[in-house]
Write a protein that holds these residues in place. Structure first.
Motif, short mmCIF file in Angstrom:
data_model
loop_
_atom_site.label_atom_id
_atom_site.label_comp_id
_atom_site.label_asym_id
_atom_site.label_seq_id
_atom_site.Cartn_x
_atom_site.Cartn_y
_atom_site.Cartn_z
N THR A 88 0.85 -1.19 0.00
CA THR A 88 0.00 0.00 0.00
C THR A 88 0.89 1.24 0.00
O THR A 88 1.84 1.32 0.77
N SER A 89 0.56 2.18 -0.88
CA SER A 89 1.38 3.39 -0.96
C SER A 89 0.98 4.40 0.12
O SER A 89 1.81 5.15 0.61
N ASP A 90 -0.31 4.44 0.45
CA ASP A 90 -0.81 5.36 1.46
C ASP A 90 -1.81 4.66 2.35
O ASP A 90 -2.63 3.86 1.88
N ILE B 128 -4.63 5.76 5.26
CA ILE B 128 -5.34 6.89 5.85
C ILE B 128 -6.33 6.36 6.88
O ILE B 128 -7.09 5.43 6.59
N ASP C 38 3.25 3.10 8.82
CA ASP C 38 3.00 4.54 8.67
C ASP C 38 1.57 4.81 8.21
O ASP C 38 1.00 4.04 7.42
N TYR C 39 1.01 5.89 8.68
CA TYR C 39 -0.35 6.27 8.27
C TYR C 39 -0.53 7.77 8.49
O TYR C 39 0.23 8.41 9.21
N THR C 40 -1.55 8.32 7.86
CA THR C 40 -1.98 9.69 8.11
C THR C 40 -3.43 9.64 8.59
O THR C 40 -4.12 8.62 8.43
N ASP D 41 -7.33 11.36 8.64
CA ASP D 41 -8.31 12.23 7.97
C ASP D 41 -9.58 12.22 8.81
O ASP D 41 -10.22 11.16 8.94
N ARG E 193 -5.36 5.77 -9.34
CA ARG E 193 -4.07 5.43 -8.71
C ARG E 193 -3.63 4.03 -9.12
O ARG E 193 -4.43 3.09 -9.17
N THR F 247 -4.25 1.81 -1.91
CA THR F 247 -4.42 2.69 -0.77
C THR F 247 -5.25 1.95 0.26
O THR F 247 -6.12 1.14 -0.09
#
Length: 227
Positions: free
Chosen positions: A108-110, A112, A129-131, A133, A166, A170
Motif C-alpha cells: 500500500t502506498s498510502d 489513511i 505509517d499512516y496519516t 483524515d 491510482r 491505498t
C-alpha cells in the motif's frame, strides 16, 4: 447455553455500531453478496487483485474489548481513555494481518485512518505509517456539529472517488457504518473490503476477506517458498 451466548455476542456486535439500523445505500451489491463468505478460491482471487495494485483496501478497525466503554463524544478523538479500544486479540490480529499482507506481496502506498484510537492503532499495527483524515471518523450526533451516518458515508465516498486512477493500493481504516454507506460492504471488526474506483468515480466492491483467511494464504505461500 451456546445459543444464548451466540445471541448475546451478536447483539453486542450490532450495539457497538447503531448505524447498521440505517437504510441500505444505493450501491450495487452483487460483488458484495458473492464474496460475503469467500471460499479459498475467492480469497485467492481477491489476494491477486490486491497484489496487482490499483485497488483500495477498506479496513474496519480490529477487534475491540468485550465488555467495553462507550465512546465519549465530548472528548477529543485522540483521548483513548474516553472511547472503545482494541483488545489484546485486536492488536495481535492487526499485526498478524499486516505480516500476512506483506508476505503475500500486497503493498500500500498510502494508509489513511480515522482519528479514533482503535482505527489509528489498527493502521499502525497492520501497516506501519499512516496519516489521519477526520472525514473517516464514525457518525457523531451527540456533539454540536456532528453528522449522521449518511453524511459520514458521503464523506467516505468522496475520499474513495479522489483515489480514482491510482496505480498503487491505498488503505482506508474506518468504521462499519461509514464503510457500509459508501460501499455496501458489511465488515466485521478487522475485516478488509477490497474496492475499485473507476475513472468516472464509480465505487465497485470486489469482495471482502477476514484477516485469518489472508493469514492462511500467507502460510501456504511461505511453505511453498521453504519447499
Amino acid at each position: 447455553m451456546k445459543l444464548v451466548a451466540l445471541a448475546a455476542l451478536t447483539a453486542f456486535a450490532f450495539s457497538c455500531d447503531p448505524s447498521w439500523a440505517q437504510t441500505v445505500p444505493p450501491v450495487a451489491h452483487a460483488a458484495n453478496q458473492s464474496a460475503a463468505t469467500p471460499g479459498a478460491n475467492a480469497t485467492a482471487q481477491l489476494i491477486e487483485q490486491m497484489r496487482s495494485g490499483g485497488v483500495v483496501l477498506v479496513v474496519r478497525h480490529e477487534r475491540t474489548e468485550v465488555p467495553s466503554r462507550d465512546d465519549d463524544y465530548t472528548q477529543p478523538a485522540t483521548d483513548c481513555a474516553a472511547q472503545r479500544n482494541l483488545s489484546v486479540a485486536g492488536i495481535a490480529g492487526a499485526q498478524e494481518t499486516g505480516f500476512a499482507l506483506r508476505a503475500l506481496g500486497i503493498e500500500t502506498s498510502d494508509v489513511i485512518s480515522s482519528p479514533m484510537c482503535r482505527t489509528t492503532e489498527t493502521a499502525r499495527f497492520m501497516f506501519g505509517d499512516y496519516t489521519v483524515d477526520p472525514r473517516l471518523i464514525h457518525p457523531n450526533l451527540e456533539v454540536e456539529g456532528g453528522r449522521d451516518v449518511i453524511a459520514a458515508g458521503e464523506e467516505f465516498a468522496t475520499i474513495l472517488r479522489g483515489l480514482a486512477g491510482r496505480q498503487a493500493n491505498t488503505a482506508l481504516v474506518s468504521h462499519a457504518g461509514n464503510i457500509f454507506r459508501a460501499t455496501g460492504l458489511r465488515l466485521a471488526e478487522g475485516e478488509i473490503g477490497v474496492v475499485r474506483v473507476t475513472s468516472d468515480g464509480a465505487i465497485e466492491p470486489l469482495g471482502q476477506v477476514v484477516g485469518s483467511a489472508v493469514g492462511g494464504q500467507a502460510r501456504i505461500a511461505l511453505a511453498a517458498e521453504r519447499d
